[in-house]
Each structure stands twice: as structure tokens, then as C-alpha cells.
Write an enzyme that holds these catalytic residues in place. Sequence first.
Site, PDB file in Angstrom:
ATOM      1  N   ASP A   1       0.858  -1.176   0.000  1.00  0.00           N
ATOM      2  CA  ASP A   1       0.000   0.000   0.000  1.00  0.00           C
ATOM      3  C   ASP A   1       0.897   1.228   0.000  1.00  0.00           C
ATOM      4  OD1 ASP A   1      -2.816   1.110   0.297  1.00  0.00           O
ATOM      5  OD2 ASP A   1      -1.765   2.141   1.918  1.00  0.00           O
TER       6      ASP A   1
ATOM      7  N   ASP B   1      -2.540  -0.555   6.319  1.00  0.00           N
ATOM      8  CA  ASP B   1      -3.398  -0.875   5.183  1.00  0.00           C
ATOM      9  C   ASP B   1      -2.875  -2.081   4.402  1.00  0.00           C
ATOM     10  OD1 ASP B   1      -5.072   1.134   5.953  1.00  0.00           O
ATOM     11  OD2 ASP B   1      -4.645   2.451   4.258  1.00  0.00           O
TER      12      ASP B   1
ATOM     13  N   HIS C   1      -5.391   4.398   6.301  1.00  0.00           N
ATOM     14  CA  HIS C   1      -4.542   5.310   5.513  1.00  0.00           C
ATOM     15  C   HIS C   1      -3.138   5.431   6.093  1.00  0.00           C
ATOM     16  CE1 HIS C   1      -7.470   6.257   2.516  1.00  0.00           C
ATOM     17  NE2 HIS C   1      -8.355   6.497   3.460  1.00  0.00           N
TER      18      HIS C   1
END
Length: 185
Positions: free
Chosen positions: A12, A165, A160
Site C-alpha cells: 500500500d 493498510d 490510511h
Amino acid sequence: MSDKREIFVSVDVETAGPIPGEYSLLSIGACSVFAPEEAFACELKPVGDKFDPKALEVTGLSLETLAQTGDDPRLAMKKFAQWLGDLGGDDATVIFVGFNAPFDWSFINYYFHRFLGENPFGFTALDIKAMYMGATGCSWADTRSSRIAQKVSPTLTGTHDALADARYQAEIFRLIQAKLVLQGK
């Protein structure tokens, strides 16, 4: 058919905007899908001043702070490549896994090529959204993380934070894969 082991790596990223080259990659989180405690994370110095205020608002990251505290992008990508090499070894292929993989992979690919000249993941990525759609026959609208989470019930949530994530995505991937195995697919 390859004799190499396949190591699925959930990745991510958090960025300053929608496209690489114009906007900076700000943070990377990655973990082994099947051993999420094996993880990598870093924050990077921005390569420019351009940003989308919404992108920074979502992440809580600051270009000014990262300019002081982030890793030089070349060093960050070198560390990431080294971690991937250590994770997989010579007898493995690392496979990029992402939730909306086209977005995350585009930044990772761009930064690997710009700063190291090659991408250890090669030129492909496995997208969890597409995997879920193919497995369930659902509509594209039903591949949002909130809708998938309703169906597979992960224990983690998206925050986030790139590493958190990546671990969340790894759990979603494992749950989808387990559901497919139970269905005999």
C-alpha cells in the site's frame, strides 16, 4: 511452469496526488500476505512541491515534515528492494498484491525504475478488487473495500497508514482465497 516459490506481498502507498511523475510517493507499507509480521515501511522525501490537498488530508502527511524526516527516494527504494530480496531469496518470485493495485503499482513501478532502474516485481500486479469480482461475479461497484469487508469480515480495518493498510489488504486477500477454497474454486 516455474519452479520458483511465489511470495505474495501486499503493498500500500500514500501519495501526494493521483499520478506518479507529477506527484510524490510519500509512504510505502508492505507485508508478506501469508506472514504479515514480515513487513517493510518507510516514508519518503517528496520529489516536488505539487500536491492534492485531499490526498494529504486523508493521510495526515505533510510535505514539509517529510522533506525533513523522510528517506531519500533512492535510498527508500533500495531498502525496499533489499527487503523484497531477503523475503524471497533467489528461489522465489515476489508478487505485488494491492487493493486497487493499478494505483499503488504505478507509483512503486515508477519509483523503482526512476531510482533503481528496475522493478523487483516485474511488470505485473495482482489486484484484490479484480480477484474478488472474478471470484464472486459481483459488479465493479461491489468491489469497494467496505462492501468486500461486509462479505468476508476482516478483523483489521483500513486507516490510511501504509503498513496498517498493507496488513488489512493481506487479510482481505487471505479471506477471499479461503472463501474460494471452501467453494472448491
